[in-house]
Design a protein around this motif. Structure first.
Motif, PDB file in Angstrom:
ATOM      1  N   TRP A 324       0.796  -1.233   0.000  1.00 52.45           N
ATOM      2  CA  TRP A 324       0.000   0.000   0.000  1.00 52.45           C
ATOM      3  C   TRP A 324       0.827   1.282   0.000  1.00 52.45           C
ATOM      4  O   TRP A 324       0.522   2.237   0.715  1.00 52.45           O
ATOM      5  CB  TRP A 324      -0.966   0.002   1.192  1.00 52.45           C
ATOM      6  N   TRP A 325       1.876   1.331  -0.829  1.00 50.85           N
ATOM      7  CA  TRP A 325       2.653   2.550  -1.021  1.00 50.85           C
ATOM      8  C   TRP A 325       3.186   3.122   0.300  1.00 50.85           C
ATOM      9  O   TRP A 325       3.226   4.348   0.481  1.00 50.85           O
ATOM     10  CB  TRP A 325       1.833   3.621  -1.739  1.00 50.85           C
ATOM     11  N   VAL A 326       3.590   2.256   1.243  1.00 46.89           N
ATOM     12  CA  VAL A 326       4.163   2.748   2.488  1.00 46.89           C
ATOM     13  C   VAL A 326       5.526   2.093   2.706  1.00 46.89           C
ATOM     14  O   VAL A 326       5.935   1.203   1.964  1.00 46.89           O
ATOM     15  CB  VAL A 326       3.237   2.491   3.697  1.00 46.89           C
ATOM     16  N   GLY A 327       6.214   2.509   3.765  1.00 50.58           N
ATOM     17  CA  GLY A 327       7.563   2.030   4.042  1.00 50.58           C
ATOM     18  C   GLY A 327       8.591   3.114   3.760  1.00 50.58           C
ATOM     19  O   GLY A 327       8.251   4.227   3.335  1.00 50.58           O
ATOM     20  N   GLU A 328       9.835   2.791   3.982  1.00 52.57           N
ATOM     21  CA  GLU A 328      10.903   3.772   3.793  1.00 52.57           C
ATOM     22  C   GLU A 328      11.045   4.164   2.327  1.00 52.57           C
ATOM     23  O   GLU A 328      10.953   3.318   1.434  1.00 52.57           O
ATOM     24  CB  GLU A 328      12.223   3.211   4.311  1.00 52.57           C
ATOM     25  N   LYS A 329      11.265   5.450   2.094  1.00 53.40           N
ATOM     26  CA  LYS A 329      11.369   5.950   0.728  1.00 53.40           C
ATOM     27  C   LYS A 329      12.782   5.766   0.183  1.00 53.40           C
ATOM     28  O   LYS A 329      13.767   5.868   0.917  1.00 53.40           O
ATOM     29  CB  LYS A 329      10.973   7.423   0.676  1.00 53.40           C
ATOM     30  N   ASP A 330      12.839   5.492  -1.127  1.00 50.39           N
ATOM     31  CA  ASP A 330      14.134   5.299  -1.764  1.00 50.39           C
ATOM     32  C   ASP A 330      14.701   6.636  -2.233  1.00 50.39           C
ATOM     33  O   ASP A 330      14.178   7.702  -1.912  1.00 50.39           O
ATOM     34  CB  ASP A 330      14.023   4.301  -2.916  1.00 50.39           C
ATOM     35  N   TRP A 331      15.770   6.577  -2.998  1.00 49.12           N
ATOM     36  CA  TRP A 331      16.451   7.802  -3.431  1.00 49.12           C
ATOM     37  C   TRP A 331      15.603   8.664  -4.368  1.00 49.12           C
ATOM     38  O   TRP A 331      15.893   9.847  -4.558  1.00 49.12           O
ATOM     39  CB  TRP A 331      17.775   7.454  -4.093  1.00 49.12           C
ATOM     40  N   LEU A 332      14.529   8.084  -4.934  1.00 50.74           N
ATOM     41  CA  LEU A 332      13.606   8.852  -5.762  1.00 50.74           C
ATOM     42  C   LEU A 332      12.394   9.351  -4.983  1.00 50.74           C
ATOM     43  O   LEU A 332      11.518   9.997  -5.535  1.00 50.74           O
ATOM     44  CB  LEU A 332      13.128   8.004  -6.947  1.00 50.74           C
ATOM     45  N   GLY A 333      12.337   9.000  -3.693  1.00 47.39           N
ATOM     46  CA  GLY A 333      11.208   9.415  -2.869  1.00 47.39           C
ATOM     47  C   GLY A 333      10.017   8.482  -2.959  1.00 47.39           C
ATOM     48  O   GLY A 333       8.919   8.835  -2.519  1.00 47.39           O
ATOM     49  N   ILE A 334      10.197   7.279  -3.525  1.00 45.66           N
ATOM     50  CA  ILE A 334       9.108   6.311  -3.668  1.00 45.66           C
ATOM     51  C   ILE A 334       9.206   5.292  -2.543  1.00 45.66           C
ATOM     52  O   ILE A 334      10.284   4.731  -2.293  1.00 45.66           O
ATOM     53  CB  ILE A 334       9.180   5.604  -5.034  1.00 45.66           C
ATOM     54  N   PRO A 335       8.121   5.008  -1.829  1.00 46.33           N
ATOM     55  CA  PRO A 335       8.172   4.040  -0.731  1.00 46.33           C
ATOM     56  C   PRO A 335       8.585   2.655  -1.225  1.00 46.33           C
ATOM     57  O   PRO A 335       8.178   2.211  -2.300  1.00 46.33           O
ATOM     58  CB  PRO A 335       6.730   4.022  -0.201  1.00 46.33           C
ATOM     59  N   SER A 336       9.389   1.967  -0.413  1.00 51.33           N
ATOM     60  CA  SER A 336       9.815   0.616  -0.776  1.00 51.33           C
ATOM     61  C   SER A 336       8.626  -0.334  -0.822  1.00 51.33           C
ATOM     62  O   SER A 336       8.554  -1.195  -1.696  1.00 51.33           O
ATOM     63  CB  SER A 336      10.852   0.107   0.216  1.00 51.33           C
ATOM     64  N   ALA A 337       7.686  -0.199   0.127  1.00 54.00           N
ATOM     65  CA  ALA A 337       6.437  -0.964   0.135  1.00 54.00           C
ATOM     66  C   ALA A 337       6.672  -2.468   0.004  1.00 54.00           C
ATOM     67  O   ALA A 337       5.935  -3.165  -0.695  1.00 54.00           O
ATOM     68  CB  ALA A 337       5.495  -0.466  -0.963  1.00 54.00           C
ATOM     69  N   LEU A 338       7.684  -2.971   0.685  1.00 51.46           N
ATOM     70  CA  LEU A 338       7.976  -4.400   0.682  1.00 51.46           C
ATOM     71  C   LEU A 338       6.742  -5.182   1.101  1.00 51.46           C
ATOM     72  O   LEU A 338       6.067  -4.820   2.062  1.00 51.46           O
ATOM     73  CB  LEU A 338       9.122  -4.687   1.649  1.00 51.46           C
ATOM     74  N   MET A 339       6.439  -6.259   0.374  1.00 48.06           N
ATOM     75  CA  MET A 339       5.251  -7.053   0.691  1.00 48.06           C
ATOM     76  C   MET A 339       5.532  -8.039   1.812  1.00 48.06           C
ATOM     77  O   MET A 339       6.684  -8.369   2.105  1.00 48.06           O
ATOM     78  CB  MET A 339       4.754  -7.774  -0.568  1.00 48.06           C
ATOM     79  N   GLN A 340       4.468  -8.532   2.444  1.00 45.33           N
ATOM     80  CA  GLN A 340       4.601  -9.420   3.586  1.00 45.33           C
ATOM     81  C   GLN A 340       5.352 -10.707   3.247  1.00 45.33           C
ATOM     82  O   GLN A 340       6.035 -11.292   4.098  1.00 45.33           O
ATOM     83  CB  GLN A 340       3.211  -9.770   4.139  1.00 45.33           C
ATOM     84  N   CYS A 341       5.273 -11.145   2.000  1.00 46.62           N
ATOM     85  CA  CYS A 341       5.975 -12.365   1.594  1.00 46.62           C
ATOM     86  C   CYS A 341       7.457 -12.121   1.352  1.00 46.62           C
ATOM     87  O   CYS A 341       8.211 -13.057   1.053  1.00 46.62           O
ATOM     88  CB  CYS A 341       5.346 -12.954   0.336  1.00 46.62           C
TER      89      CYS A 341
END
Length: 511
Positions: A324-341
């Protein structure tokens, strides 16, 4: 970008119309050679083209004529024969008309054109882009949308629902974003794409922008059946169920589909969680070329459904929005949004051939060869701070093979040693365990990021191995191969440094 014609006026009139008595609609399906949307004298009607209202299926006569009953609010669409599509040239493809009122129109014509459709083709499978605000639109416009626009190897795409996150006013933007990919696209609704304020026709607004929510079409040697298995349950809730109307549509549609044709089902909620799955499998008994594509779970997984003497594989394709577009942002400012799996934000491509198919995981923004991550205990000193890693000794390996399943066989080769099998395990993915620790230690989320709702739950595609204790110190390549008989074959490599010790980490060591 290719020119696009818009046919939105009759579609908007159909929005939010209550269901009414059935009315007879007549029309024609014709080959529109010059693409003007009008049947000219030199253009003939097309014989034996199926036309449906989402329940009944009728065939056009030798002149392309048909007649079928349609109620207010229902969709009317042709089922494209292989090698044909709408003459309008629009990227978004489904029904060309959502029926509104009988005073509006009771005579509907469908203009088709020929389209080159190779027997070997690639389908893009995009799950849960699920944007809930303009910022998330921008995340997608910086990542998945330009990536798809740059791929010239994908002949068509299916968007597996949850195009928005309850913000239906974003549909206009989403539709234009899909058009920017320049990939002919079919869409279906998810549970977050519904009108839920007590509305009878919960997919009505989706219909206005993307056409029918349940339909079928042919491409190459594949017959696609698209379903809306998000059924209302209480005022705002939902459950996974295929409606009686759609079951009747499937039965009627299959009358015109040869037994040896590939059939691919597309729906939002996985079929394995659909309460009347058995009713569907009974309709399919005797067919062997079956495949299913789903989204919804924001995890990558694969399931195998028994259909008579055959097996239908279901690929749950993960999510392009990740968690869901959350998590730590990368160098472009986009959230990593790693999935539960433990898989990154992703989509899939499916390579179809006349008698088979191949599944390809694609991490958004990652090299296409990145099919797994290989974690080795003892290599990264930061891992000594992750409490969940204390059960592993130095040299234990976990391979997260993103597209793997219970049917996948995985082998590992260390240096020049013979390849041996890895053991499938059900544990939390290392990448997820690490992030969860940083949340517990209040390292994450940083000021500019949102906390991810990751939990301590098992991934369905992890394999374990312990490095031999007699390895001499040095640098070793780790080669991992994964393969099964359901269209999946990948490999990965990692380099590891073996030290002259087998001493476990000192967990009490100060940071």
């Amino acid at each position: 970008m290719k020119s696009i014609k818009y046919f939105l006026f009759p579609i908007y009139l159909a929005c939010f119309m209550p269901l009414a008595a059935q009315n007879i609609v007549s029309g024609k399906v014709f080959l529109d050679k010059n693409g003007n949307g009008i049947q000219d004298r030199s253009e003939h009607g097309m014989n034996a083209v199926p036309v449906s209202n989402g329940r009944d299926v009728v065939l056009t006569d030798k002149d392309g004529n048909f007649s079928i009953s349609v109620a207010d609010g229902e969709s009317l669409f042709p089922i494209f024969p292989s090698g044909y599509t709408f003459a309008s040239g629009d990227i978004i493809r489904s029904s060309d008309f959502i029926f509104g009122t009988m005073q509006q129109k009771n005579n509907v014509h469908f203009a088709l054109k020929k389209e080159k459709q190779p027997e070997h083709f690639t389908l893009g499978v995009i799950g849960d882009i699920q944007m809930g605000n303009p910022q998330e639109l921008d995340y997608a416009n910086q990542s998945i949308i330009p990536e798809l626009a740059g791929r010239k190897d994908i002949q068509l795409a299916v968007w597996l629902g949850d195009l928005v996150n309850n913000r239906l006013e974003l549909y206009d933007d989403v539709r234009d974003m899909i058009r920017c990919t320049e990939i002919p696209s079919w869409a279906l609704p998810g549970n977050h794409d519904r009108v839920t304020n007590g509305h009878t026709l919960q997919d009505s607004l989706f219909n206005c922008y993307f056409g029918a929510s349940a339909y079928a079409f042919n491409y190459g040697n594949v017959h696609f059946i698209v379903l809306n298995n998000v059924a209302p349950d209480s005022k705002r809730g939902y459950k996974a169920r295929i409606s009686d109307r759609q079951m009747a549509f499937i039965k009627n549609d299959l009358l015109y589909v040869p037994k040896d044709r590939f059939i691919v089902f597309c729906q939002h909620i996985p079929l394995v969680y659909t309460e009347n799955l058995r009713e569907l499998t009974q309709l399919l008994d005797g067919r062997t070329k079956l495949f299913a594509l789903s989204g919804h779970t924001h995890r990558v997984s694969r399931h195998f459904i028994q259909v008579g003497n055959a097996v239908m594989q279901e690929l749950v394709a993960g999510a392009t929005c990740g968690h869901w577009w959350v998590g730590e942002k990368d160098w472009l400012g986009i959230p990593s949004a790693l999935m539960q799996c433990g898989a990154p934000r992703n989509y899939f491509t499916i390579e179809f051939s006349p008698d088979d198919y191949r599944i390809n995981f694609k991490g958004v923004g990652l090299d296409s060869e990145r099919q797994m991550d290989i974690w080795v205990q003892g290599c990264d000193t930061i891992d000594r701070h992750v409490k969940d890693f204390r059960i592993y000794r130095r040299g234990e390996i976990l391979a997260n093979i993103y597209g793997g399943s219970d049917s996948t066989e995985v082998s590992i080769q260390i240096g020049n040693n013979p390849a041996v099998s890895m053991e499938k395990v059900e544990v939390t993915a290392p990448t997820v365990a690490r992030q969860n620790q940083w949340y517990r230690d209040k390292i994450y989320p940083t000021k500019i990021s949102r906390r991810s709702p990751l939990r301590k739950s098992a991934s369905s595609h992890l394999w374990h191995f312990k490095l031999p204790e007699n390895l001499m110190p040095g640098i070793y390549p780790i080669h991992i191969k994964a393969k099964d008989s359901y269209g999946f074959s990948v490999s990965g490599v990692r380099i590891v440094r073996i030290e002259d010790t087998d001493t476990p980490f000192d967990w009490k060591k100060k940071r």
